[in-house]
Design a protein around this motif. Structure first.
Motif, PDB file in Angstrom:
ATOM      1  N   ILE A   1       0.852  -1.184   0.000  1.00 51.47           N
ATOM      2  CA  ILE A   1       0.000   0.000   0.000  1.00 51.47           C
ATOM      3  C   ILE A   1       0.889   1.236   0.000  1.00 51.47           C
ATOM      4  CG2 ILE A   1      -1.994  -1.109   1.064  1.00 51.47           C
ATOM      5  CD1 ILE A   1      -1.098  -0.104   3.753  1.00 51.47           C
ATOM      6  N   ARG A   2       0.458   2.270  -0.709  1.00 55.22           N
ATOM      7  CA  ARG A   2       1.290   3.459  -0.888  1.00 55.22           C
ATOM      8  C   ARG A   2       1.076   4.511   0.185  1.00 55.22           C
ATOM      9  NH1 ARG A   2       5.363   1.745  -3.955  1.00 55.22           N
ATOM     10  NH2 ARG A   2       4.608   0.553  -5.742  1.00 55.22           N
ATOM     11  N   SER A   3      -0.101   4.533   0.788  1.00 56.68           N
ATOM     12  CA  SER A   3      -0.408   5.559   1.785  1.00 56.68           C
ATOM     13  C   SER A   3      -1.454   5.025   2.751  1.00 56.68           C
ATOM     14  CB  SER A   3      -0.939   6.823   1.101  1.00 56.68           C
ATOM     15  OG  SER A   3      -2.216   6.576   0.524  1.00 56.68           O
ATOM     16  N   GLY A   4      -1.681   5.796   3.837  1.00 50.98           N
ATOM     17  CA  GLY A   4      -2.683   5.395   4.811  1.00 50.98           C
ATOM     18  C   GLY A   4      -4.069   5.307   4.222  1.00 50.98           C
ATOM     19  N   ALA A   5      -4.337   6.115   3.185  1.00 49.91           N
ATOM     20  CA  ALA A   5      -5.659   6.090   2.544  1.00 49.91           C
ATOM     21  C   ALA A   5      -5.924   4.761   1.848  1.00 49.91           C
ATOM     22  CB  ALA A   5      -5.775   7.240   1.550  1.00 49.91           C
ATOM     23  N   ASP A   6      -4.856   4.019   1.516  1.00 51.05           N
ATOM     24  CA  ASP A   6      -5.018   2.733   0.827  1.00 51.05           C
ATOM     25  C   ASP A   6      -5.271   1.582   1.790  1.00 51.05           C
ATOM     26  OD1 ASP A   6      -4.503   3.983  -1.609  1.00 51.05           O
ATOM     27  OD2 ASP A   6      -2.347   3.617  -1.462  1.00 51.05           O
ATOM     28  N   LEU A   7      -5.034   1.807   3.082  1.00 43.01           N
ATOM     29  CA  LEU A   7      -5.101   0.695   4.036  1.00 43.01           C
ATOM     30  C   LEU A   7      -6.509   0.122   4.142  1.00 43.01           C
ATOM     31  CD1 LEU A   7      -3.765  -1.119   6.125  1.00 43.01           C
ATOM     32  CD2 LEU A   7      -4.017   0.712   7.822  1.00 43.01           C
ATOM     33  N   GLY A   8      -7.520   0.997   4.314  1.00 36.50           N
ATOM     34  CA  GLY A   8      -8.899   0.515   4.453  1.00 36.50           C
ATOM     35  C   GLY A   8      -9.384  -0.266   3.250  1.00 36.50           C
ATOM     36  N   PRO A   9      -9.285   0.308   2.015  1.00 33.70           N
ATOM     37  CA  PRO A   9      -9.713  -0.452   0.839  1.00 33.70           C
ATOM     38  C   PRO A   9      -8.956  -1.765   0.665  1.00 33.70           C
ATOM     39  CG  PRO A   9      -9.497   1.874   0.300  1.00 33.70           C
ATOM     40  CD  PRO A   9      -8.947   1.710   1.686  1.00 33.70           C
ATOM     41  N   SER A  10      -7.674  -1.793   1.050  1.00 30.27           N
ATOM     42  CA  SER A  10      -6.898  -3.029   0.920  1.00 30.27           C
ATOM     43  C   SER A  10      -7.399  -4.099   1.882  1.00 30.27           C
ATOM     44  CB  SER A  10      -5.411  -2.751   1.171  1.00 30.27           C
ATOM     45  OG  SER A  10      -4.895  -1.838   0.221  1.00 30.27           O
ATOM     46  N   VAL A  11      -7.640  -3.711   3.134  1.00 25.11           N
ATOM     47  CA  VAL A  11      -8.197  -4.659   4.096  1.00 25.11           C
ATOM     48  C   VAL A  11      -9.570  -5.126   3.625  1.00 25.11           C
ATOM     49  CG1 VAL A  11      -9.032  -4.957   6.462  1.00 25.11           C
ATOM     50  CG2 VAL A  11      -6.903  -3.713   6.044  1.00 25.11           C
ATOM     51  N   GLU A  12     -10.372  -4.199   3.133  1.00 23.73           N
ATOM     52  CA  GLU A  12     -11.711  -4.540   2.658  1.00 23.73           C
ATOM     53  C   GLU A  12     -11.649  -5.569   1.533  1.00 23.73           C
ATOM     54  OE1 GLU A  12     -15.783  -2.216   1.191  1.00 23.73           O
ATOM     55  OE2 GLU A  12     -13.830  -1.224   1.042  1.00 23.73           O
ATOM     56  N   SER A  13     -10.706  -5.398   0.610  1.00 19.41           N
ATOM     57  CA  SER A  13     -10.599  -6.345  -0.507  1.00 19.41           C
ATOM     58  C   SER A  13     -10.175  -7.726  -0.030  1.00 19.41           C
ATOM     59  CB  SER A  13      -9.606  -5.827  -1.548  1.00 19.41           C
ATOM     60  OG  SER A  13      -8.269  -5.881  -1.066  1.00 19.41           O
ATOM     61  N   LEU A  14      -9.359  -7.770   1.025  1.00 21.73           N
ATOM     62  CA  LEU A  14      -8.876  -9.064   1.535  1.00 21.73           C
ATOM     63  C   LEU A  14      -9.901  -9.781   2.393  1.00 21.73           C
ATOM     64  CD1 LEU A  14      -5.162  -8.189   2.399  1.00 21.73           C
ATOM     65  CD2 LEU A  14      -5.980  -9.622   0.534  1.00 21.73           C
ATOM     66  N   LEU A  15     -10.981  -9.107   2.731  1.00 20.30           N
ATOM     67  CA  LEU A  15     -12.031  -9.773   3.504  1.00 20.30           C
ATOM     68  C   LEU A  15     -12.746 -10.841   2.686  1.00 20.30           C
ATOM     69  CD1 LEU A  15     -13.529  -6.759   5.484  1.00 20.30           C
ATOM     70  CD2 LEU A  15     -12.128  -8.638   6.380  1.00 20.30           C
TER      71      LEU A  15
END
Length: 397
Positions: free
Chosen positions: A345-359
């Motif tokens: 992930i490139r920034s803190g803004a990417d963390l939520g969508p990344s976790v969401e996709s891995l759910l």
């Protein structure tokens, strides 16, 4: 094995090593068997450390002393400077009394190899290739390269092409084995199985993600990510293991002020149904939480400050994601990225969508399986080399 007069003359012409001498006090020699691992680059140290763990698994007092060609004080807790000059090499060997030498990759130093030959130290060549052989002794001394290569009683080649070239250069074919690279792998972190069972039972079917070695400065990003990911799984549980346990109360207070129902591990042995964020303020190994959470974010990788080894996560089946600041584990992160076995992930803004996709269970499982494959391949090669070394030690010790 006897050397030709030409080889002896060549070594004499080299004199003492011309690299700047680095002198440090040798630490006390530990009791037990000493193996000397000669490394040309600091990237090789973690593989050597993995090898030492494998060799010590049976409980025998086996120690691997690593020396580093381009040593700096930054590596003082992991390696010693390579001994330089004939007197320095003799002093080093007299102090450590190694029973076996492991030469990692190239930079075959004729002076050092000659001293080890004279001391009757058996040598193994690991991650061996034919690159740079022409620079070792030059072409004006007949048989120089052949004489140097004949000193290794076992040669673990990187691939078949390397094996063929080494044999062509003079290595005895019966000493060459194609193993691939001796890759480093993190130790498997332990956990209390009874505790894991109890916590897993309390969590039940809830989705879980973990922030490992997180700091107080990351609370804003963690809170934002948890809100975003909770859109997909409204009962989502975030487990936070702080970088240091004494950070836990402040992290818990910060996340409470952001509107979450937060529980501390010391107050509640397991998260309740109402717990949204579970902050671990006890000293358990991270191995417990890696086994609980199918998704792990490595704290410190967005804002810097150091992080945990991503291989620790990968070896225990949790999908791993991290920011760009993965020092000092760039090699491990690079291997995972190259295999599509992690998420950058490139920034803190990417963390939520990344976790969401891995759910999505299949996505997390795909990442975790690829990561396990990367770590297990490295372990297989290292285990094979460790087994061969153990067999040789049984003959020597």
């Amino acid at each position: 094995m006897a050397r030709s007069l030409a080889i002896a003359a060549y070594l004499a012409s080299l004199g003492s090593n011309d690299r700047p001498k680095t002198s440090i006090e040798q630490p006390p020699r530990p009791a037990g068997t000493i193996i000397w691992a000669r490394c040309s680059h600091h990237d090789q140290l973690t593989a050597v450390e993995t090898l030492e763990r494998k060799l010590a698994e049976d409980g025998d007092p086996v120690h691997v002393i690593a020396t580093l060609l381009d040593w700096t004080p930054a590596y003082a807790d992991r390696a010693l400077p390579e001994p330089q000059g004939r007197a320095g090499i003799r002093k080093f060997m007299a102090h450590w009394q190694p029973v076996l030498g492991v030469w990692v990759k190239g930079d075959l130093d004729p002076i050092l190899l000659a001293a080890m030959r004279k001391a009757d130290i058996p040598l193994m060549f690991v991650d061996a290739s034919a690159e740079g052989l022409e620079d070792v002794a030059g072409t004006w001394v007949p048989g120089a390269i052949r004489s140097i290569l004949s000193q290794f009683e076992a040669v673990f080649a990187l691939d078949q092409n390397a094996a063929d070239r080494l044999i062509h250069a003079g290595t005895r074919a019966d000493t060459v084995l194609v193993t691939g690279p001796m890759e480093d792998c993190a130790p498997t972190l332990p956990c209390n199985e009874a505790e894991r069972t109890d916590i897993a039972k309390a969590i039940g079917t809830r989705s879980v993600w973990l922030a490992a070695a997180a700091s107080l400065a990351e609370c804003s990003e963690l809170a934002q990510a948890h809100r975003i990911a909770s859109r997909r799984a409204h009962r989502l549980l975030l487990i936070v293991v702080p970088r240091h346990a004494d950070m836990a109360p402040a992290i818990a207070d910060d996340l409470r002020h952001r509107g979450f129902n937060v529980a501390l591990r010391s107050d509640e042995p397991a998260p309740s149904e109402m717990t949204q964020v579970y902050v671990v303020d006890t000293e358990e190994e991270l191995g417990l939480w890696y086994r609980i959470a199918p998704i792990t974010y490595l704290g410190g990788t967005l804002g810097g400050g150091g992080c945990r080894d991503p291989f620790e996560v990968a070896a225990l089946g949790s999908a791993v994601l991290y920011g760009p600041q993965v020092a000092p584990y760039q090699r491990h992160a690079g291997r995972l990225n190259a295999a599509g076995a992690s998420m950058l992930i490139r920034s803190g803004a990417d963390l939520g969508p990344s976790v969401e996709s891995l759910l999505a269970a299949d996505k997390a499982a795909q990442l975790a399986h690829a990561a396990w494959d990367v770590t297990s391949r490295g372990a297989t090669v290292t285990n094979r080399i460790a087994t061969l070394i153990q067999l040789r030690l049984e003959e020597l010790v």
